[in-house]
Scaffold this active site. Structure first.
Site, PDB file in Angstrom:
ATOM      1  N   ARG A 179       0.802  -0.924  -0.151  1.00 36.45           N
ATOM      2  CA  ARG A 179       0.222  -0.161   0.206  1.00 36.45           C
ATOM      3  C   ARG A 179       0.986   1.307  -0.009  1.00 36.45           C
ATOM      4  O   ARG A 179       2.063   1.053   0.442  1.00 36.45           O
ATOM      5  CB  ARG A 179      -0.679   0.022   1.297  1.00 36.45           C
ATOM      6  CG  ARG A 179      -1.880  -1.176   1.474  1.00 36.45           C
ATOM      7  CD  ARG A 179      -2.591  -1.116   2.544  1.00 36.45           C
ATOM      8  NE  ARG A 179      -3.454  -2.263   2.732  1.00 36.45           N
ATOM      9  CZ  ARG A 179      -3.809  -2.754   3.831  1.00 36.45           C
ATOM     10  NH1 ARG A 179      -3.074  -2.520   5.057  1.00 36.45           N
ATOM     11  NH2 ARG A 179      -4.488  -3.766   4.012  1.00 36.45           N
ATOM     12  N   ARG A 182     -10.184   4.179   5.353  1.00 36.63           N
ATOM     13  CA  ARG A 182      -8.648   3.595   5.127  1.00 36.63           C
ATOM     14  C   ARG A 182      -8.196   3.676   3.604  1.00 36.63           C
ATOM     15  O   ARG A 182      -7.142   4.133   3.271  1.00 36.63           O
ATOM     16  CB  ARG A 182      -8.243   2.091   5.791  1.00 36.63           C
ATOM     17  CG  ARG A 182      -6.854   2.179   5.896  1.00 36.63           C
ATOM     18  CD  ARG A 182      -6.459   0.917   6.542  1.00 36.63           C
ATOM     19  NE  ARG A 182      -6.841  -0.290   5.767  1.00 36.63           N
ATOM     20  CZ  ARG A 182      -6.564  -1.525   6.142  1.00 36.63           C
ATOM     21  NH1 ARG A 182      -6.134  -1.760   7.431  1.00 36.63           N
ATOM     22  NH2 ARG A 182      -6.858  -2.608   5.496  1.00 36.63           N
ATOM     23  N   ARG A 205     -12.983  -8.841   2.890  1.00 35.32           N
ATOM     24  CA  ARG A 205     -12.228  -8.593   4.268  1.00 35.32           C
ATOM     25  C   ARG A 205     -13.351  -8.718   5.287  1.00 35.32           C
ATOM     26  O   ARG A 205     -13.264  -9.049   6.283  1.00 35.32           O
ATOM     27  CB  ARG A 205     -11.377  -7.205   4.315  1.00 35.32           C
ATOM     28  CG  ARG A 205     -10.139  -7.719   3.793  1.00 35.32           C
ATOM     29  CD  ARG A 205      -9.441  -6.268   3.517  1.00 35.32           C
ATOM     30  NE  ARG A 205      -8.088  -6.630   2.782  1.00 35.32           N
ATOM     31  CZ  ARG A 205      -6.903  -6.682   3.264  1.00 35.32           C
ATOM     32  NH1 ARG A 205      -6.670  -6.358   4.619  1.00 35.32           N
ATOM     33  NH2 ARG A 205      -5.904  -6.960   2.585  1.00 35.32           N
TER      34      ARG A 205
HETATM   35  P1  ADP Z   1      -5.424  -3.317  10.879  1.00 33.34           P
HETATM   36  O1  ADP Z   1      -4.217  -3.139  10.961  1.00 33.34           O
HETATM   37  O2  ADP Z   1      -6.205  -4.119  11.907  1.00 33.34           O
HETATM   38  O3  ADP Z   1      -5.957  -3.877   9.528  1.00 33.34           O
HETATM   39  P2  ADP Z   1      -5.403  -0.478  10.763  1.00 33.34           P
HETATM   40  O4  ADP Z   1      -4.645  -0.271  11.823  1.00 33.34           O
HETATM   41  O5  ADP Z   1      -4.878  -0.319   9.505  1.00 33.34           O
HETATM   42  O6  ADP Z   1      -6.257  -1.972  10.983  1.00 33.34           O
HETATM   43  O7  ADP Z   1      -6.620   0.533  11.176  1.00 33.34           O
HETATM   44  C1  ADP Z   1      -7.839   0.414  10.342  1.00 33.34           C
HETATM   45  C2  ADP Z   1      -8.277   1.940  10.012  1.00 33.34           C
HETATM   46  O8  ADP Z   1      -9.049   2.452  11.236  1.00 33.34           O
HETATM   47  C3  ADP Z   1      -6.964   2.894   9.932  1.00 33.34           C
HETATM   48  O9  ADP Z   1      -7.154   3.902   8.967  1.00 33.34           O
HETATM   49  C4  ADP Z   1      -6.727   3.314  11.210  1.00 33.34           C
HETATM   50  O10 ADP Z   1      -6.145   4.838  11.180  1.00 33.34           O
HETATM   51  C5  ADP Z   1      -8.216   3.599  11.979  1.00 33.34           C
HETATM   52  N1  ADP Z   1      -8.486   3.383  13.224  1.00 33.34           N
HETATM   53  C6  ADP Z   1      -7.750   2.329  13.923  1.00 33.34           C
HETATM   54  N2  ADP Z   1      -8.166   2.506  15.227  1.00 33.34           N
HETATM   55  C7  ADP Z   1      -9.106   3.387  15.207  1.00 33.34           C
HETATM   56  C8  ADP Z   1      -9.937   4.132  16.470  1.00 33.34           C
HETATM   57  N3  ADP Z   1      -9.910   3.534  17.793  1.00 33.34           N
HETATM   58  N4  ADP Z   1     -10.757   4.998  16.065  1.00 33.34           N
HETATM   59  C9  ADP Z   1     -10.919   5.450  14.858  1.00 33.34           C
HETATM   60  N5  ADP Z   1     -10.479   5.030  13.902  1.00 33.34           N
HETATM   61  C10 ADP Z   1      -9.230   3.944  14.026  1.00 33.34           C
HETATM   62  P1  5GP Z   2      -3.091  -6.669   5.444  1.00 34.45           P
HETATM   63  O1  5GP Z   2      -3.201  -7.039   3.886  1.00 34.45           O
HETATM   64  O2  5GP Z   2      -4.307  -5.873   5.799  1.00 34.45           O
HETATM   65  O3  5GP Z   2      -1.756  -6.191   5.814  1.00 34.45           O
HETATM   66  O4  5GP Z   2      -3.171  -8.119   6.283  1.00 34.45           O
HETATM   67  C1  5GP Z   2      -4.458  -8.902   6.118  1.00 34.45           C
HETATM   68  C2  5GP Z   2      -4.356  -9.952   7.218  1.00 34.45           C
HETATM   69  O5  5GP Z   2      -3.351 -10.716   7.178  1.00 34.45           O
HETATM   70  C3  5GP Z   2      -4.501  -9.432   8.429  1.00 34.45           C
HETATM   71  O6  5GP Z   2      -5.642 -10.104   9.130  1.00 34.45           O
HETATM   72  C4  5GP Z   2      -3.072  -9.816   9.071  1.00 34.45           C
HETATM   73  O7  5GP Z   2      -3.074 -10.142  10.593  1.00 34.45           O
HETATM   74  C5  5GP Z   2      -2.836 -11.212   8.329  1.00 34.45           C
HETATM   75  N1  5GP Z   2      -1.354 -11.411   8.192  1.00 34.45           N
HETATM   76  C6  5GP Z   2      -0.280 -10.556   8.125  1.00 34.45           C
HETATM   77  N2  5GP Z   2       0.766 -11.352   8.275  1.00 34.45           N
HETATM   78  C7  5GP Z   2       0.716 -12.524   8.254  1.00 34.45           C
HETATM   79  C8  5GP Z   2       0.850 -13.771   8.468  1.00 34.45           C
HETATM   80  O8  5GP Z   2       2.332 -13.878   8.503  1.00 34.45           O
HETATM   81  N3  5GP Z   2       0.643 -15.197   8.735  1.00 34.45           N
HETATM   82  C9  5GP Z   2      -0.785 -14.922   8.775  1.00 34.45           C
HETATM   83  N4  5GP Z   2      -1.351 -16.268   9.021  1.00 34.45           N
HETATM   84  N5  5GP Z   2      -1.512 -13.841   8.596  1.00 34.45           N
HETATM   85  C10 5GP Z   2      -0.938 -12.751   8.483  1.00 34.45           C
END
Ligand code: ADP
Ligand code: 5GP
Length: 198
Positions: A44, A137, A148
């Site tokens: 990304r 996001r 997702r």
């Molecule tokens: P994940 O890593 O679990 O996929 P992210 O950390 O990328 O999730 O969070 C998803 C989106 O939600 C991001 O744009 C982040 O800035 C936002 N976000 C995360 N926590 C909060 C919160 N407590 N309140 C509002 N927005 C949040």
């Molecule tokens: P994203 O594409 O949003 O970075 O990740 C998608 C999902 O893949 C998330 O649920 C994240 O926790 C999971 N993920 C990231 N790295 C790993 C990994 O090494 N192993 C597994 N099993 N899941 C992962």
């Protein structure tokens, strides 16, 4: 002497794992180390190869898995993800707390290994909030967003299984969620700091 216990962070995509993790790594520089996973998905904007993930082709990843180089791997939302043995060793060799961000399949696989981590689940307050956060996001295509959200429904259902996690954190207000995460890890953090001083 055994090193500090690793931490497995899991929860639906969009729950806030990366956001919370970034804060933790920033606040406790020299205490935690991130296990950099491999993935076949495209980076990304802002993500860095070797820091956020190792971005690889499906062929390369499958070949490494076949060579026995991975602790676990999974198919998620049309892409492969996995934790290499080297990623975890890299962190553990520095005596840092190794943090893994994995999906539910990863949790189940890691439970069958000797890693013995602390399992922490990050959950959104509701499906509606999760969808809103994922949309805002702006990283996913319409198709990826739907995949997702579907995976999130399954994840949130499985997460109800008693005893699956050591800690469950509802990420409603970010500050509160971060304080809970920090609080859950303070004992391990202290151990690393004590070992440094010894
Ligand atoms: P994940 O890593 O679990 O996929 P992210 O950390 O990328 O999730 O969070 C998803 C989106 O939600 C991001 O744009 C982040 O800035 C936002 N976000 C995360 N926590 C909060 C919160 N407590 N309140 C509002 N927005 C949040
Ligand atoms: P994203 O594409 O949003 O970075 O990740 C998608 C999902 O893949 C998330 O649920 C994240 O926790 C999971 N993920 C990231 N790295 C790993 C990994 O090494 N192993 C597994 N099993 N899941 C992962």
């Amino acid at each position: 002497m055994a090193g500090p216990r690793p931490v497995v962070l899991t929860g639906p995509s969009g729950a806030g794992k990366s956001t919370l993790l970034k804060r933790l790594l920033q606040e406790f520089d020299g205490v935690f180390g991130f296990s950099v996973s491999h993935t076949t998905r495209k980076p990304r904007p802002g993500e860095q190869d070797g820091k956020d993930y190792h971005y690889v082709s499906r062929e390369v990843m499958q070949a490494s898995i076949n060579q026995g180089e991975f602790i676990e791997s999974a198919e998620f939302s049309g892409n492969m993800y996995g934790t290499s043995k080297a990623a975890v060793q890299e962190v553990q060799s520095q005596n840092l707390i190794c943090v893994l961000d994995v999906d539910m399949q990863g949790v189940k696989s890691i439970k069958r290994t000797e890693l013995n981590p602390i399992y922490i689940s990050i959950q959104p307050p509701s499906m509606e909030v999760l969808e809103q956060r994922l949309r805002e996001r702006k990283t996913e295509s319409v198709e990826s967003l739907q995949k997702r959200l579907q995976a999130a429904r399954v994840d949130m259902e499985i997460s109800k299984e008693p005893g699956l996690f050591d800690v469950v954190i509802i990420n409603d207000h970010l500050e509160d969620a971060y304080e809970k995460l920090r609080g859950a890890l303070l004992l391990e953090i202290q151990k690393v700091k004590d070992a440094e001083r010894a």
